[in-house]
Design a protein around this motif. Structure first.
Motif, PDB file in Angstrom:
ATOM      1  N   UNK B   3       1.127  -1.087  -0.080  1.00 51.53           N
ATOM      2  CA  UNK B   3      -0.402   0.206  -0.019  1.00 51.53           C
ATOM      3  C   UNK B   3       0.732   0.996  -0.290  1.00 51.53           C
ATOM      4  N   UNK B   4       0.573   1.709  -0.938  1.00 54.80           N
ATOM      5  CA  UNK B   4       1.137   3.062  -0.558  1.00 54.80           C
ATOM      6  C   UNK B   4       0.225   4.461  -0.707  1.00 54.80           C
ATOM      7  N   UNK B   5       0.017   5.372   0.186  1.00 51.87           N
ATOM      8  CA  UNK B   5      -0.652   6.152   0.342  1.00 51.87           C
ATOM      9  C   UNK B   5       0.575   7.933  -0.598  1.00 51.87           C
ATOM     10  N   UNK B   6      -0.610   8.447  -1.060  1.00 46.39           N
ATOM     11  CA  UNK B   6      -0.474  10.189  -1.156  1.00 46.39           C
ATOM     12  C   UNK B   6      -1.564  10.480  -1.293  1.00 46.39           C
ATOM     13  N   UNK B   7      -0.255  11.905  -0.008  1.00 48.31           N
ATOM     14  CA  UNK B   7      -1.851  12.990  -0.075  1.00 48.31           C
ATOM     15  C   UNK B   7      -2.024  14.028  -0.920  1.00 48.31           C
ATOM     16  N   UNK B   8      -2.561  14.526  -1.566  1.00 43.61           N
ATOM     17  CA  UNK B   8      -2.815  15.018  -2.342  1.00 43.61           C
ATOM     18  C   UNK B   8      -4.421  16.630  -1.690  1.00 43.61           C
ATOM     19  N   UNK B   9      -4.096  16.855  -3.081  1.00 49.36           N
ATOM     20  CA  UNK B   9      -4.505  18.321  -2.669  1.00 49.36           C
ATOM     21  C   UNK B   9      -6.324  18.422  -2.271  1.00 49.36           C
ATOM     22  N   UNK B  10      -6.909  17.385  -2.989  1.00 53.20           N
ATOM     23  CA  UNK B  10      -8.200  17.174  -2.753  1.00 53.20           C
ATOM     24  C   UNK B  10      -8.647  16.226  -2.185  1.00 53.20           C
ATOM     25  N   UNK B  11      -7.413  14.594  -2.449  1.00 51.01           N
ATOM     26  CA  UNK B  11      -8.065  14.045  -2.120  1.00 51.01           C
ATOM     27  C   UNK B  11      -6.870  13.059  -0.946  1.00 51.01           C
ATOM     28  N   UNK B  12      -7.133  11.812  -0.150  1.00 55.75           N
ATOM     29  CA  UNK B  12      -5.824  10.684  -0.927  1.00 55.75           C
ATOM     30  C   UNK B  12      -6.327   9.602  -1.287  1.00 55.75           C
ATOM     31  N   UNK B  13      -5.046   9.672  -2.101  1.00 56.89           N
ATOM     32  CA  UNK B  13      -4.604   8.449  -2.916  1.00 56.89           C
ATOM     33  C   UNK B  13      -4.329   7.233  -1.892  1.00 56.89           C
ATOM     34  N   UNK B  14      -4.985   6.376  -2.358  1.00 58.66           N
ATOM     35  CA  UNK B  14      -4.184   4.804  -1.950  1.00 58.66           C
ATOM     36  C   UNK B  14      -4.183   4.118  -3.584  1.00 58.66           C
ATOM     37  N   UNK B  15      -2.215   3.866  -3.985  1.00 60.83           N
ATOM     38  CA  UNK B  15      -2.409   2.584  -4.642  1.00 60.83           C
ATOM     39  C   UNK B  15      -1.766   1.518  -3.762  1.00 60.83           C
ATOM     40  N   UNK B  16      -2.757   0.327  -4.488  1.00 58.64           N
ATOM     41  CA  UNK B  16      -2.834  -1.166  -4.212  1.00 58.64           C
ATOM     42  C   UNK B  16      -2.427  -2.341  -4.749  1.00 58.64           C
ATOM     43  N   UNK B  17      -1.528  -2.923  -4.506  1.00 58.14           N
ATOM     44  CA  UNK B  17      -0.893  -3.700  -5.455  1.00 58.14           C
ATOM     45  C   UNK B  17      -0.893  -5.208  -4.744  1.00 58.14           C
ATOM     46  N   UNK B  18      -0.714  -6.554  -5.534  1.00 61.37           N
ATOM     47  CA  UNK B  18      -0.837  -7.481  -4.963  1.00 61.37           C
ATOM     48  C   UNK B  18      -1.603  -8.143  -4.388  1.00 61.37           C
ATOM     49  N   UNK B  19      -1.732  -9.300  -3.774  1.00 62.76           N
ATOM     50  CA  UNK B  19      -2.841 -10.064  -3.725  1.00 62.76           C
ATOM     51  C   UNK B  19      -3.256  -9.520  -2.096  1.00 62.76           C
ATOM     52  N   UNK B  20      -4.823  -9.663  -2.016  1.00 56.84           N
ATOM     53  CA  UNK B  20      -5.429  -9.077  -1.179  1.00 56.84           C
ATOM     54  C   UNK B  20      -6.055  -9.974   0.010  1.00 56.84           C
ATOM     55  N   UNK B  21      -6.197 -10.704   0.349  1.00 61.68           N
ATOM     56  CA  UNK B  21      -6.554 -11.967   1.206  1.00 61.68           C
ATOM     57  C   UNK B  21      -6.906 -11.404   2.728  1.00 61.68           C
ATOM     58  N   UNK B  22      -8.090 -12.035   3.103  1.00 62.21           N
ATOM     59  CA  UNK B  22      -7.844 -12.043   4.394  1.00 62.21           C
ATOM     60  C   UNK B  22      -7.062 -12.272   5.388  1.00 62.21           C
ATOM     61  N   UNK B  23      -5.808 -12.199   4.905  1.00 67.48           N
ATOM     62  CA  UNK B  23      -4.715 -12.402   5.639  1.00 67.48           C
ATOM     63  C   UNK B  23      -4.121 -10.959   5.803  1.00 67.48           C
ATOM     64  N   UNK B  24      -4.372 -10.458   5.080  1.00 70.49           N
ATOM     65  CA  UNK B  24      -3.757  -8.706   4.922  1.00 70.49           C
ATOM     66  C   UNK B  24      -5.046  -7.365   4.679  1.00 70.49           C
ATOM     67  N   UNK B  25      -5.840  -8.385   4.725  1.00 76.28           N
ATOM     68  CA  UNK B  25      -6.707  -6.833   4.408  1.00 76.28           C
ATOM     69  C   UNK B  25      -7.102  -6.532   5.521  1.00 76.28           C
ATOM     70  N   UNK B  26      -6.950  -6.529   6.812  1.00 74.33           N
ATOM     71  CA  UNK B  26      -7.380  -5.406   7.998  1.00 74.33           C
ATOM     72  C   UNK B  26      -6.174  -4.804   7.529  1.00 74.33           C
ATOM     73  N   UNK B  27      -5.087  -4.938   7.549  1.00 74.60           N
ATOM     74  CA  UNK B  27      -3.858  -3.739   7.173  1.00 74.60           C
ATOM     75  C   UNK B  27      -4.436  -2.885   6.468  1.00 74.60           C
ATOM     76  N   UNK B  28      -4.903  -3.422   5.365  1.00 71.28           N
ATOM     77  CA  UNK B  28      -5.245  -1.935   4.299  1.00 71.28           C
ATOM     78  C   UNK B  28      -6.546  -1.894   5.438  1.00 71.28           C
ATOM     79  N   UNK B  29      -7.563  -1.759   5.697  1.00 71.66           N
ATOM     80  CA  UNK B  29      -9.072  -1.096   6.587  1.00 71.66           C
ATOM     81  C   UNK B  29      -7.675  -0.356   7.453  1.00 71.66           C
TER      82      UNK B  29
END
Lengths: 160, 111
Positions: B3-29
């Motif tokens: 997960x990479x996040x970028x604070x932009x003027x209008x919004x926050x941008x999340x760029x996700x990559x890879x496999x997002x299954x039940x083991x890692x989804x809580x980290x995204x949350x």
């Protein structure tokens, strides 16, 4: 007739989901399953195992046995665990007609399993635990590889 | 999952990559909650490089979407979803619930 079979037995947690996904992908490749169906099989198993680790074993390590097999042109996947009994009737399907704001968040995994597979059945017995059997029809090759060598058989087939 | 996040003027941008299954989804949350807990309710999630998104990933996105949209204070919008993610959103009836943009620039520009 069972033509191709692979099994994976593990005592695992959510951290093993990627390994389970790799097992299904590898089995699909070895059995020459229709590429268009491989994602469906992998996802259905991932959702099933995710539910097992989260609900049946309540986040603790638990025993899971997966069997991937072809029966004619069908793929049949059997998932066994010895966690808490699962009652699919206790999980209402998500109401797609409701706006998302009003929809409960749960139940998506089971819904996806039902959407991705053609047949799905759950049984539980105190002796054997939870047994989930899922099938997808018509996705295995007519002439599958042999289980041991992975090579295609070339039997003389009678012409219709 | 990365997960990479970028604070932009209008919004926050999340760029996700890879496999997002039940083991890692809580980290995204938890990363999404960190943004909304900071009072930022306009989020774009770029899913171009997501190879697999399970229902656990969807649950986190729905949770953040609900938080963002409460009292019309913002939204969570998706960008660059690939065919596998598109299929999962379709099967779960979410495709018409999230605003989805073909490019990240369009999603960011929509705020």
């Amino acid at each position: 007739m069972t033509s191709f079979r692979r099994e994976l037995h593990l005592v695992g947690t959510m951290a093993d989901l990627a390994r389970i996904g790799a097992f299904i992908e590898e089995a699909c490749a070895q059995a020459h399953i229709d590429p268009a169906a491989r994602f469906d099989l992998m996802m259905a198993v991932d959702e099933a195992c995710s539910n097992i680790f989260e609900h049946a074993y309540n986040g603790l390590a638990g025993e899971v046995t997966l069997r991937f097999e072809t029966r004619g042109r069908d793929v049949v996947i059997t998932v066994r665990d010895h966690g808490r009994a699962f009652d699919p009737d206790g999980v209402p399907p998500p109401d797609m007609a409701l706006p998302l704001e009003e929809r409960p968040i749960g139940g998506l995994g089971l819904h996806l399993m039902r959407q991705l597979m053609d047949d799905i059945s759950f049984t539980f017995s105190p002796e054997h635990g939870n047994i989930l059997v899922m099938a997808k029809h018509g996705v295995a090759p007519v002439d599958p590889p042999t289980p041991t060598t992975g090579r295609r058989r070339s039997p003389a087939r009678p012409k219709p | 999952m990365e997960i990479s996040t970028v604070d932009m003027k209008r919004c926050t941008l999340f760029r996700l990559s890879g496999r997002i299954d039940g083991s890692v989804a809580p980290e995204l949350g938890s990363q999404l909650r960190a943004v909304t807990d900071a009072g930022k309710y306009k989020i774009v999630v770029n899913m171009r490089d997501v190879t697999y998104a399970s229902s656990a990933c969807l649950r986190e996105l729905i949770g953040a979407w609900k938080t963002c949209r409460r009292w019309n204070r913002g939204d969570l919008r998706l960008a660059e979803i690939n065919p596998n993610v598109d299929k999962v959103l379709d099967l779960t009836g979410l495709k018409n619930q999230f605003m989805i943009f073909p490019t990240e620039a369009e999603a960011v520009g929509s705020f």
